[in-house]
Write an enzyme that holds these catalytic residues in place. Sequence first.
Site, mmCIF file in Angstrom:
data_model
loop_
_atom_site.group_PDB
_atom_site.id
_atom_site.type_symbol
_atom_site.label_atom_id
_atom_site.label_comp_id
_atom_site.label_asym_id
_atom_site.label_seq_id
_atom_site.Cartn_x
_atom_site.Cartn_y
_atom_site.Cartn_z
ATOM 1 N N ASP A 30 -13.153 -2.750 -8.002
ATOM 2 C CA ASP A 30 -12.541 -1.722 -8.853
ATOM 3 C C ASP A 30 -12.808 -2.057 -10.315
ATOM 4 O OD1 ASP A 30 -10.985 0.086 -10.237
ATOM 5 O OD2 ASP A 30 -9.080 -0.622 -9.466
ATOM 6 N N ASP B 79 -4.461 -4.859 -2.932
ATOM 7 C CA ASP B 79 -5.091 -4.841 -4.247
ATOM 8 C C ASP B 79 -4.493 -5.944 -5.104
ATOM 9 O OD1 ASP B 79 -6.280 -4.281 -6.658
ATOM 10 O OD2 ASP B 79 -5.249 -2.385 -6.986
ATOM 11 N N LYS C 123 -12.946 5.685 -10.307
ATOM 12 C CA LYS C 123 -11.933 6.509 -10.954
ATOM 13 C C LYS C 123 -12.625 7.375 -11.998
ATOM 14 C CE LYS C 123 -8.430 2.998 -10.075
ATOM 15 N NZ LYS C 123 -7.496 1.993 -10.607
ATOM 16 N N GLU D 79 -9.048 -5.271 -2.279
ATOM 17 C CA GLU D 79 -9.561 -4.686 -3.520
ATOM 18 C C GLU D 79 -9.468 -5.670 -4.674
ATOM 19 O OE1 GLU D 79 -8.336 -1.003 -6.502
ATOM 20 O OE2 GLU D 79 -8.125 -0.742 -4.333
ATOM 21 N N LYS E 61 0.109 -3.493 -3.373
ATOM 22 C CA LYS E 61 -0.132 -4.387 -4.498
ATOM 23 C C LYS E 61 0.305 -5.810 -4.137
ATOM 24 C CE LYS E 61 -1.783 -1.603 -7.668
ATOM 25 N NZ LYS E 61 -3.078 -1.842 -8.349
#
Length: 330
Positions: free
Chosen positions: A190, A138, A214, A164, A107
């Site tokens: 995403d 991300d 997801k 991401e 992250k």
Amino acid sequence: MVPEIADLLATARVVSLPLTTRFRGITVREAVLFEGPEGWTEFSPFVEYDDAEAAAWLHAAIDFGWRATPPPLRDRIPVNATVPAVAASDVDSILARYPGARTAKVKVAEPGQTLADDVARVRAVRETLGPEGRIRVDANALWNVDEAEHAIHALAPFDLEYVEQPCATVEELAELRRRIHYMGIPIAADESVRKAADPLAVARSGAADLLVVKAQPLGGVHSAQRIVAESGLPAVVSSAIDTSVGIAMGAYLAAALPELEFDCGLGTVAMFVEDVADEPLRPQDGSIPVVRPTVSTGRLDALQADAERTRWWLDRVRRCHRILEHAVAL
């Protein structure tokens, strides 16, 4: 098919699971579990999501609990480690929770932190994984195009697998992809998939090299499988800090995809202090099995949310169920 609300509530259990490390601003993850004809299933949209968005998550829970999954093409799914926006000195202890993982998702762009913090964290991950390890970062759509370009230049020396959701909009992703094309660092979408009215727009616009999908926010295993097929892009199956039940939903999605080039973000049960399953789907040797976990009544009792949170979640289930019923009626 949308089951009667009474059928959902008859087995509904609201749980509260403490996290080992603060993630996405939370230290406790709440979820509702139901037992359907196919087994246990999960409804766990984040609390800030409105009912219209959360209804897709209830559709996913029904899909997994009341409908047979697609035939699996593999019985284990390779997974990545997930490194929250921790200090560089904490990286080793985080990675130790993912034995055998060859990939780490890190992250970055955490509010209140700096690019220097991101660089230090990614450097620490590279030092631990070694030159053969794979690192993806991300940003959760928190950079603008200029910030993203600058940050990717700073992080490029650590040999990124992909970046991401560096920016929020499809247009920004397309512009950034154009700017950094010469660097050979892929862009993954995403939020532009799971929170979009049209999850295929990012693929049609040439704004991403791969999709992060997801199962819950995309309405379930079958819906997400269809989106991947129609996109024509490689996909990474990920999770939303699910219990082992929600992780199993993602594992069955990953198992059904014809191609699975990238390690999946399905190792996040390692982020929980406790889990609802007798044998939690924590990573072993860098992967998890494609199974429906056995849910322990004792664990459900021990992890049960308090009365106020239980009422809040069950009311949310009722509201989302009405949205699904209305959609079917149309």
